[in-house]
Design a protein around this motif. Structure first.
Motif, PDB file in Angstrom:
ATOM      1  N   VAL A  65       0.828  -1.208   0.000  1.00 40.16           N
ATOM      2  CA  VAL A  65       0.000   0.000   0.000  1.00 40.16           C
ATOM      3  C   VAL A  65       0.859   1.252   0.000  1.00 40.16           C
ATOM      4  CG1 VAL A  65      -2.028  -1.107   1.018  1.00 40.16           C
ATOM      5  CG2 VAL A  65      -0.364   0.009   2.517  1.00 40.16           C
ATOM      6  N   GLU A  66       1.986   1.210   0.688  1.00 38.52           N
ATOM      7  CA  GLU A  66       2.881   2.378   0.711  1.00 38.52           C
ATOM      8  C   GLU A  66       3.433   2.641  -0.690  1.00 38.52           C
ATOM      9  OE1 GLU A  66       3.593   5.391   2.634  1.00 38.52           O
ATOM     10  OE2 GLU A  66       3.941   3.953   4.239  1.00 38.52           O
ATOM     11  N   ALA A  67       3.883   1.593  -1.375  1.00 36.29           N
ATOM     12  CA  ALA A  67       4.400   1.749  -2.737  1.00 36.29           C
ATOM     13  C   ALA A  67       3.303   2.213  -3.684  1.00 36.29           C
ATOM     14  CB  ALA A  67       5.003   0.425  -3.224  1.00 36.29           C
ATOM     15  N   SER A  68       2.122   1.642  -3.558  1.00 36.51           N
ATOM     16  CA  SER A  68       1.005   2.009  -4.439  1.00 36.51           C
ATOM     17  C   SER A  68       0.639   3.481  -4.298  1.00 36.51           C
ATOM     18  CB  SER A  68      -0.234   1.153  -4.129  1.00 36.51           C
ATOM     19  OG  SER A  68       0.018  -0.194  -4.425  1.00 36.51           O
ATOM     20  N   LEU A  69       0.529   3.943  -3.073  1.00 31.34           N
ATOM     21  CA  LEU A  69       0.141   5.338  -2.859  1.00 31.34           C
ATOM     22  C   LEU A  69       1.229   6.297  -3.328  1.00 31.34           C
ATOM     23  CD1 LEU A  69      -2.124   7.148  -1.846  1.00 31.34           C
ATOM     24  CD2 LEU A  69      -0.986   7.161   0.390  1.00 31.34           C
ATOM     25  N   TYR A  70       2.470   5.953  -3.078  1.00 34.18           N
ATOM     26  CA  TYR A  70       3.576   6.798  -3.539  1.00 34.18           C
ATOM     27  C   TYR A  70       3.524   6.949  -5.060  1.00 34.18           C
ATOM     28  CZ  TYR A  70       8.214   8.572  -4.528  1.00 34.18           C
ATOM     29  OH  TYR A  70       9.262   9.334  -5.000  1.00 34.18           O
ATOM     30  N   LEU A  71       3.400   5.836  -5.753  1.00 34.97           N
ATOM     31  CA  LEU A  71       3.356   5.869  -7.220  1.00 34.97           C
ATOM     32  C   LEU A  71       2.130   6.624  -7.722  1.00 34.97           C
ATOM     33  CD1 LEU A  71       4.466   2.197  -7.829  1.00 34.97           C
ATOM     34  CD2 LEU A  71       5.781   4.247  -8.433  1.00 34.97           C
ATOM     35  N   ALA A  72       0.984   6.358  -7.134  1.00 35.61           N
ATOM     36  CA  ALA A  72      -0.260   7.017  -7.549  1.00 35.61           C
ATOM     37  C   ALA A  72      -0.172   8.523  -7.344  1.00 35.61           C
ATOM     38  CB  ALA A  72      -1.442   6.439  -6.776  1.00 35.61           C
ATOM     39  N   ASN A  73       0.434   8.929  -6.244  1.00 39.85           N
ATOM     40  CA  ASN A  73       0.582  10.361  -5.974  1.00 39.85           C
ATOM     41  C   ASN A  73       1.596  11.039  -6.889  1.00 39.85           C
ATOM     42  OD1 ASN A  73      -1.370  10.352  -3.991  1.00 39.85           O
ATOM     43  ND2 ASN A  73       0.090  10.175  -2.307  1.00 39.85           N
ATOM     44  N   HIS A  74       2.373  10.243  -7.599  1.00 43.74           N
ATOM     45  CA  HIS A  74       3.339  10.780  -8.570  1.00 43.74           C
ATOM     46  C   HIS A  74       2.872  10.546 -10.008  1.00 43.74           C
ATOM     47  CE1 HIS A  74       5.801  11.050  -4.975  1.00 43.74           C
ATOM     48  NE2 HIS A  74       6.491  11.960  -5.639  1.00 43.74           N
ATOM     49  N   GLY A  75       1.577  10.327 -10.187  1.00 46.24           N
ATOM     50  CA  GLY A  75       0.977  10.294 -11.511  1.00 46.24           C
ATOM     51  C   GLY A  75       0.902   8.956 -12.204  1.00 46.24           C
ATOM     52  N   TYR A 131      -8.371   2.752   7.989  1.00 43.58           N
ATOM     53  CA  TYR A 131      -7.848   4.040   7.522  1.00 43.58           C
ATOM     54  C   TYR A 131      -7.057   3.844   6.224  1.00 43.58           C
ATOM     55  CZ  TYR A 131      -5.268   8.487   7.679  1.00 43.58           C
ATOM     56  OH  TYR A 131      -4.722   9.712   7.377  1.00 43.58           O
ATOM     57  N   ILE A 132      -6.147   2.879   6.234  1.00 43.44           N
ATOM     58  CA  ILE A 132      -5.317   2.599   5.059  1.00 43.44           C
ATOM     59  C   ILE A 132      -6.190   2.205   3.872  1.00 43.44           C
ATOM     60  CG2 ILE A 132      -3.643   0.942   4.107  1.00 43.44           C
ATOM     61  CD1 ILE A 132      -2.316   1.008   6.941  1.00 43.44           C
ATOM     62  N   THR A 133      -7.133   1.314   4.098  1.00 42.87           N
ATOM     63  CA  THR A 133      -8.022   0.847   3.031  1.00 42.87           C
ATOM     64  C   THR A 133      -8.806   2.012   2.431  1.00 42.87           C
ATOM     65  OG1 THR A 133      -8.192  -1.320   4.077  1.00 42.87           O
ATOM     66  CG2 THR A 133      -9.911  -0.746   2.486  1.00 42.87           C
ATOM     67  N   ASP A 134      -9.336   2.883   3.276  1.00 39.38           N
ATOM     68  CA  ASP A 134     -10.108   4.031   2.791  1.00 39.38           C
ATOM     69  C   ASP A 134      -9.267   4.964   1.931  1.00 39.38           C
ATOM     70  OD1 ASP A 134     -12.320   3.020   4.120  1.00 39.38           O
ATOM     71  OD2 ASP A 134     -12.173   4.437   5.807  1.00 39.38           O
ATOM     72  N   VAL A 135      -8.035   5.222   2.349  1.00 38.97           N
ATOM     73  CA  VAL A 135      -7.148   6.103   1.571  1.00 38.97           C
ATOM     74  C   VAL A 135      -6.837   5.485   0.214  1.00 38.97           C
ATOM     75  CG1 VAL A 135      -4.820   7.092   1.458  1.00 38.97           C
ATOM     76  CG2 VAL A 135      -6.155   7.286   3.573  1.00 38.97           C
ATOM     77  N   ILE A 136      -6.506   4.216   0.198  1.00 39.71           N
ATOM     78  CA  ILE A 136      -6.166   3.541  -1.067  1.00 39.71           C
ATOM     79  C   ILE A 136      -7.381   3.493  -1.986  1.00 39.71           C
ATOM     80  CG2 ILE A 136      -5.479   1.329  -2.097  1.00 39.71           C
ATOM     81  CD1 ILE A 136      -3.135   2.855  -0.819  1.00 39.71           C
ATOM     82  N   SER A 181      -9.843   5.465  -2.158  1.00 42.52           N
ATOM     83  CA  SER A 181     -10.275   6.783  -2.619  1.00 42.52           C
ATOM     84  C   SER A 181      -9.316   7.410  -3.632  1.00 42.52           C
ATOM     85  CB  SER A 181     -10.457   7.727  -1.426  1.00 42.52           C
ATOM     86  OG  SER A 181      -9.207   8.036  -0.843  1.00 42.52           O
ATOM     87  N   ASN A 182      -8.188   6.774  -3.885  1.00 40.50           N
ATOM     88  CA  ASN A 182      -7.230   7.345  -4.839  1.00 40.50           C
ATOM     89  C   ASN A 182      -7.613   6.929  -6.256  1.00 40.50           C
ATOM     90  OD1 ASN A 182      -4.788   7.646  -6.529  1.00 40.50           O
ATOM     91  ND2 ASN A 182      -3.890   8.314  -4.600  1.00 40.50           N
ATOM     92  N   PRO A 183      -7.887   7.902  -7.127  1.00 45.72           N
ATOM     93  CA  PRO A 183      -8.334   7.574  -8.486  1.00 45.72           C
ATOM     94  C   PRO A 183      -7.271   6.886  -9.347  1.00 45.72           C
ATOM     95  CG  PRO A 183      -7.963   9.927  -8.278  1.00 45.72           C
ATOM     96  CD  PRO A 183      -7.814   9.346  -6.899  1.00 45.72           C
ATOM     97  N   ASN A 184      -6.012   6.948  -8.948  1.00 40.99           N
ATOM     98  CA  ASN A 184      -4.952   6.309  -9.729  1.00 40.99           C
ATOM     99  C   ASN A 184      -4.684   4.866  -9.321  1.00 40.99           C
ATOM    100  OD1 ASN A 184      -4.469   8.472 -11.409  1.00 40.99           O
ATOM    101  ND2 ASN A 184      -2.828   9.305 -10.154  1.00 40.99           N
ATOM    102  N   ILE A 185      -5.423   4.384  -8.324  1.00 45.10           N
ATOM    103  CA  ILE A 185      -5.208   3.009  -7.851  1.00 45.10           C
ATOM    104  C   ILE A 185      -6.454   2.184  -8.117  1.00 45.10           C
ATOM    105  CG2 ILE A 185      -4.724   1.516  -5.874  1.00 45.10           C
ATOM    106  CD1 ILE A 185      -3.296   3.895  -4.566  1.00 45.10           C
ATOM    107  N   GLU A 186      -6.240   1.062  -8.800  1.00 44.55           N
ATOM    108  CA  GLU A 186      -7.302   0.082  -8.978  1.00 44.55           C
ATOM    109  C   GLU A 186      -6.945  -1.140  -8.148  1.00 44.55           C
ATOM    110  OE1 GLU A 186      -9.494  -2.732 -12.320  1.00 44.55           O
ATOM    111  OE2 GLU A 186      -8.049  -1.238 -12.989  1.00 44.55           O
ATOM    112  N   ILE A 187      -7.827  -1.504  -7.239  1.00 44.98           N
ATOM    113  CA  ILE A 187      -7.613  -2.699  -6.426  1.00 44.98           C
ATOM    114  C   ILE A 187      -8.209  -3.884  -7.164  1.00 44.98           C
ATOM    115  CG2 ILE A 187      -8.076  -3.844  -4.224  1.00 44.98           C
ATOM    116  CD1 ILE A 187      -8.425  -1.001  -3.037  1.00 44.98           C
ATOM    117  N   ILE A 188      -7.395  -4.895  -7.377  1.00 48.13           N
ATOM    118  CA  ILE A 188      -7.830  -6.104  -8.072  1.00 48.13           C
ATOM    119  C   ILE A 188      -7.734  -7.256  -7.083  1.00 48.13           C
ATOM    120  CG2 ILE A 188      -7.383  -7.660 -10.006  1.00 48.13           C
ATOM    121  CD1 ILE A 188      -6.026  -5.162 -11.375  1.00 48.13           C
TER     122      ILE A 188
END
Length: 156
Positions: A15-25, A104-109, A111-118
């Motif tokens: 989740v940390e890697a996913s959010l970092y990447l998503a926040n960088h486009g 909290y972590i699940t909600d943040v991930i 809600s990020n439009p650049n992340i698709e959970i599969i």
């Protein structure tokens, strides 16, 4: 246009890697086998589930554990933000309410439009795509036993 990046594993590193990447486009495909397949240690469908202790060790910055947490705060880490927001009394340790921490972590991930959970089990690591394997010690047996990579020198 940036390529999509696949992250295998919805634990702390994934989740940390996913959010970092998503926040960088980057567009991120986050693969998590839960709730379709649970390990014996998992109890919820949430991402970032702590399965052993609820303690993240010392809060004091005069030791490595505490200093790492302070560095994570400076880097805007999702994990430490959730821990700080969901802490419970534990003396000099940073301990968390496990359910609130993971929610909290699940909600943040989510809600990020650049992340698709599969939600599916990854059994083989794709060698023709960008992949971060962050499945940790609870890796499924089939992914752990993926020996197709042993003969592929192009990935080393």
């Amino acid at each position: 246009m940036k390529k999509s990046i696949n992250v295998i594993g919805g634990g702390l590193a994934g989740v940390e890697a996913s959010l970092y990447l998503a926040n960088h486009g980057y567009k991120v495909n986050l693969f998590e086998q839960k709730p379709l397949k649970m390990s014996p240690a998992h109890h919820s469908n949430n991402l970032g589930e702590l399965v052993c202790s609820n303690s993240l060790k010392s809060k004091k910055i005069d030791n490595a554990c505490g200093l790492l947490k302070e560095e994570m705060r400076h880097l805007d880490s999702l994990i430490i933000k959730s821990a700080d927001n969901n802490s419970v009394p534990a003396g000099q340790a940073l301990a968390v309410d496990r359910d609130l921490f993971a929610t909290y972590i699940t909600d943040v991930i989510k809600s990020n439009p650049n992340i698709e959970i599969i939600n599916e089990e990854v059994k083989k690591i794709p060698i023709d795509e960008i992949v971060i394997v962050a499945s940790g010690p609870l890796t499924s047996d089939e992914l752990f036993d993926d020996d197709d990579l042993e003969d592929d020198e192009s990935i080393y």
